[in-house]
Design a protein around this motif. Structure first.
Motif, short mmCIF file in Angstrom:
data_model
loop_
_atom_site.label_atom_id
_atom_site.label_comp_id
_atom_site.label_asym_id
_atom_site.label_seq_id
_atom_site.Cartn_x
_atom_site.Cartn_y
_atom_site.Cartn_z
N VAL A 120 -90.71 106.12 -19.09
CA VAL A 120 -91.54 104.97 -19.42
C VAL A 120 -90.66 103.76 -19.75
CG1 VAL A 120 -93.28 104.06 -21.01
CG2 VAL A 120 -93.42 106.43 -20.22
N VAL A 121 -89.63 103.99 -20.57
CA VAL A 121 -88.70 102.91 -20.88
C VAL A 121 -87.24 103.32 -20.63
CG1 VAL A 121 -90.21 101.86 -22.61
CG2 VAL A 121 -88.53 103.56 -23.35
N ARG A 122 -86.98 104.64 -20.54
CA ARG A 122 -85.62 105.12 -20.35
C ARG A 122 -85.61 106.26 -19.34
NH1 ARG A 122 -82.70 109.45 -22.39
NH2 ARG A 122 -80.42 109.15 -22.32
N ASN A 123 -84.74 106.15 -18.34
CA ASN A 123 -84.62 107.19 -17.34
C ASN A 123 -83.69 108.30 -17.81
OD1 ASN A 123 -86.24 105.60 -15.66
ND2 ASN A 123 -84.47 104.58 -14.74
N TYR A 124 -83.81 109.43 -17.15
CA TYR A 124 -83.01 110.60 -17.51
C TYR A 124 -81.51 110.28 -17.55
CZ TYR A 124 -80.90 115.23 -17.21
OH TYR A 124 -80.13 116.36 -17.43
N ASN A 125 -80.87 110.66 -18.63
CA ASN A 125 -79.41 110.58 -18.80
C ASN A 125 -78.87 109.15 -18.82
OD1 ASN A 125 -77.45 112.45 -19.42
ND2 ASN A 125 -76.55 112.43 -17.38
N ASP A 126 -79.71 108.16 -19.02
CA ASP A 126 -79.23 106.78 -19.14
C ASP A 126 -78.42 106.65 -20.43
OD1 ASP A 126 -79.16 103.85 -19.71
OD2 ASP A 126 -80.46 103.75 -17.96
N PRO A 127 -77.28 105.97 -20.41
CA PRO A 127 -76.46 105.84 -21.62
C PRO A 127 -77.06 104.88 -22.66
CG PRO A 127 -75.47 104.61 -19.82
CD PRO A 127 -76.59 105.39 -19.24
N ASN A 128 -78.11 104.17 -22.27
CA ASN A 128 -78.76 103.21 -23.17
C ASN A 128 -80.14 103.71 -23.59
OD1 ASN A 128 -76.62 101.18 -22.83
ND2 ASN A 128 -77.43 101.02 -20.74
N VAL A 129 -80.70 103.10 -24.63
CA VAL A 129 -82.03 103.53 -25.09
C VAL A 129 -83.14 103.02 -24.19
CG1 VAL A 129 -81.32 103.77 -27.50
CG2 VAL A 129 -82.20 101.57 -26.69
N THR A 130 -82.85 102.03 -23.35
CA THR A 130 -83.80 101.59 -22.33
C THR A 130 -83.07 101.46 -20.99
OG1 THR A 130 -83.43 99.24 -22.81
CG2 THR A 130 -85.24 100.34 -23.96
N ALA A 187 -91.14 112.58 -20.58
CA ALA A 187 -90.15 113.65 -20.77
C ALA A 187 -88.73 113.14 -20.58
CB ALA A 187 -90.44 114.80 -19.82
N ASN A 188 -88.52 112.33 -19.55
CA ASN A 188 -87.16 111.85 -19.28
C ASN A 188 -86.67 110.88 -20.33
OD1 ASN A 188 -86.49 113.17 -16.71
ND2 ASN A 188 -88.23 112.01 -15.92
N ASP A 189 -87.57 110.19 -21.00
CA ASP A 189 -87.19 109.26 -22.06
C ASP A 189 -86.45 109.98 -23.19
OD1 ASP A 189 -89.01 106.49 -21.66
OD2 ASP A 189 -89.87 108.28 -20.78
N TYR A 190 -86.89 111.25 -23.45
CA TYR A 190 -86.40 111.95 -24.64
C TYR A 190 -85.62 113.23 -24.34
CZ TYR A 190 -89.26 108.74 -27.33
OH TYR A 190 -89.79 107.60 -27.90
N THR A 191 -85.39 113.54 -23.08
CA THR A 191 -84.68 114.78 -22.75
C THR A 191 -83.21 114.72 -23.17
OG1 THR A 191 -86.17 115.22 -20.90
CG2 THR A 191 -84.07 116.36 -20.88
N THR A 192 -82.60 113.55 -23.03
CA THR A 192 -81.18 113.38 -23.38
C THR A 192 -81.03 112.22 -24.35
OG1 THR A 192 -80.84 111.94 -21.46
CG2 THR A 192 -80.39 114.29 -21.14
N ASP A 193 -79.87 112.17 -24.99
CA ASP A 193 -79.57 111.05 -25.91
C ASP A 193 -78.93 109.90 -25.14
OD1 ASP A 193 -80.51 112.34 -28.21
OD2 ASP A 193 -78.64 113.48 -28.39
N PRO A 194 -79.08 108.65 -25.63
CA PRO A 194 -79.77 108.25 -26.85
C PRO A 194 -81.27 108.08 -26.62
CG PRO A 194 -78.74 106.35 -25.84
CD PRO A 194 -78.36 107.53 -25.00
N LYS A 195 -82.06 108.57 -27.52
CA LYS A 195 -83.51 108.51 -27.37
C LYS A 195 -84.04 107.13 -27.80
CE LYS A 195 -84.07 113.48 -28.05
NZ LYS A 195 -82.64 113.77 -27.93
N PRO A 196 -85.04 106.61 -27.08
CA PRO A 196 -85.58 105.29 -27.45
C PRO A 196 -86.35 105.36 -28.76
CG PRO A 196 -86.88 106.26 -25.70
CD PRO A 196 -85.70 107.17 -25.89
N PRO A 197 -86.29 104.32 -29.57
CA PRO A 197 -87.13 104.28 -30.78
C PRO A 197 -88.60 104.38 -30.42
CG PRO A 197 -85.46 102.56 -30.82
CD PRO A 197 -85.43 103.14 -29.44
N GLU A 198 -89.37 104.95 -31.33
CA GLU A 198 -90.78 105.21 -31.06
C GLU A 198 -91.55 103.93 -30.75
OE1 GLU A 198 -94.67 107.15 -33.31
OE2 GLU A 198 -92.64 107.73 -33.94
#
Length: 240
Positions: free
Chosen positions: A165-175, A213-224
């Motif tokens: 939704v805001v972050r793709n899988y394994n992205d090094p950034n929170v968005t 799922a991809n937003d939160y599968t890896t770190d860093p996780k986006p703020p709620e």
């Protein structure tokens, strides 16, 4: 996008198609009776792919081509169908397995699915251990398409493995720069200059969103709060 299709009614003894492709794979449905599989190659120009040859000439037929693979495999251009090409079909296409033909019980029912790998059928043909490829994915055996079959509904499927939704899988950034909502409005998913989808062409009765799922599968996780705002923005896009 996955599961897009095009078809042709014609009178003739054979049919082929001209495709400029990147290695996508397709179902070829012959007269709603038999389903064959077409695998393409990556080419810089359109290539002629023979599809089917019939025993009798001058008969009417209806052939549909449905895309099994997702947008990340690349853009395909349909340059046209060819009836009664002089080149004969050297060998028949292989039968596609596990197929149930779509019989619409309620043609007015339309369901739109937005999702990631779970919706695309990522790896659903694979046998462990295996690596993901076009050979291991079939959107026509994914849960959105099978749901449409079950209810006899028309399905519109927009999905891309690894997108959030805001972050793709394994992205090094929170968005991420191109999460799913950035692609949603595109007619051609992987073309940033693509014409926007005309919402009046497909007005869904039900919209199913399977993202997050991809937003939160890896770190860093986006703020709620960032995730919630992105989800609300996507829902607003869908409702427009």
């Amino acid at each position: 996008w996955s599961a897009v299709q095009y078809g042709v009614k014609f009178v003739g003894q054979s049919l082929g198609v001209l495709l400029k492709d990147c290695g996508n794979q397709y179902d070829v449905v012959i007269d709603e009776k038999e389903t064959l599989q077409l695998n393409t190659s990556k080419t810089a120009a359109a290539v002629y792919y023979p599809l089917v040859q019939f025993d009798q000439p001058n008969q009417g037929h209806f052939v549909r081509i449905l895309k099994r693979t997702e947008a990340q495999f690349g853009i395909v251009s349909l340059d046209g169908f060819v009836i009664d090409h002089p080149d004969k079909l050297a060998a028949p296409l292989a039968l596609a397995s596990g197929r149930t033909r779509l019989v619409r019980k309620d043609p007015a029912l339309r369901i739109e699915f937005l999702g990631d790998s779970l919706s695309c059928g990522y790896g659903n043909l694979g046998a462990y251990p295996c690596h993901f490829s076009a050979d291991t994915e079939d959107a026509l055996l994914s849960f959105p398409y099978l749901t449409g079959l079950h209810f006899g509904a028309e399905v519109h499927l927009q999905c891309w493995s690894g997108k959030g939704v805001v972050r793709n899988y394994n992205d090094p950034n929170v968005t991420s720069a191109t999460p799913f909502p950035k692609l949603y409005s595109r007619t051609v998913a992987n073309d940033p200059k693509s014409a926007p989808v005309n919402g009046s062409d497909f007005q869904a009765d039900i919209v199913v969103i399977v993202l997050g799922a991809n937003d939160y599968t890896t770190d860093p996780k986006p703020p709620e709060d960032i995730f919630a705002a992105g989800y609300h923005d996507l829902v607003a896009q869908v409702r427009r």
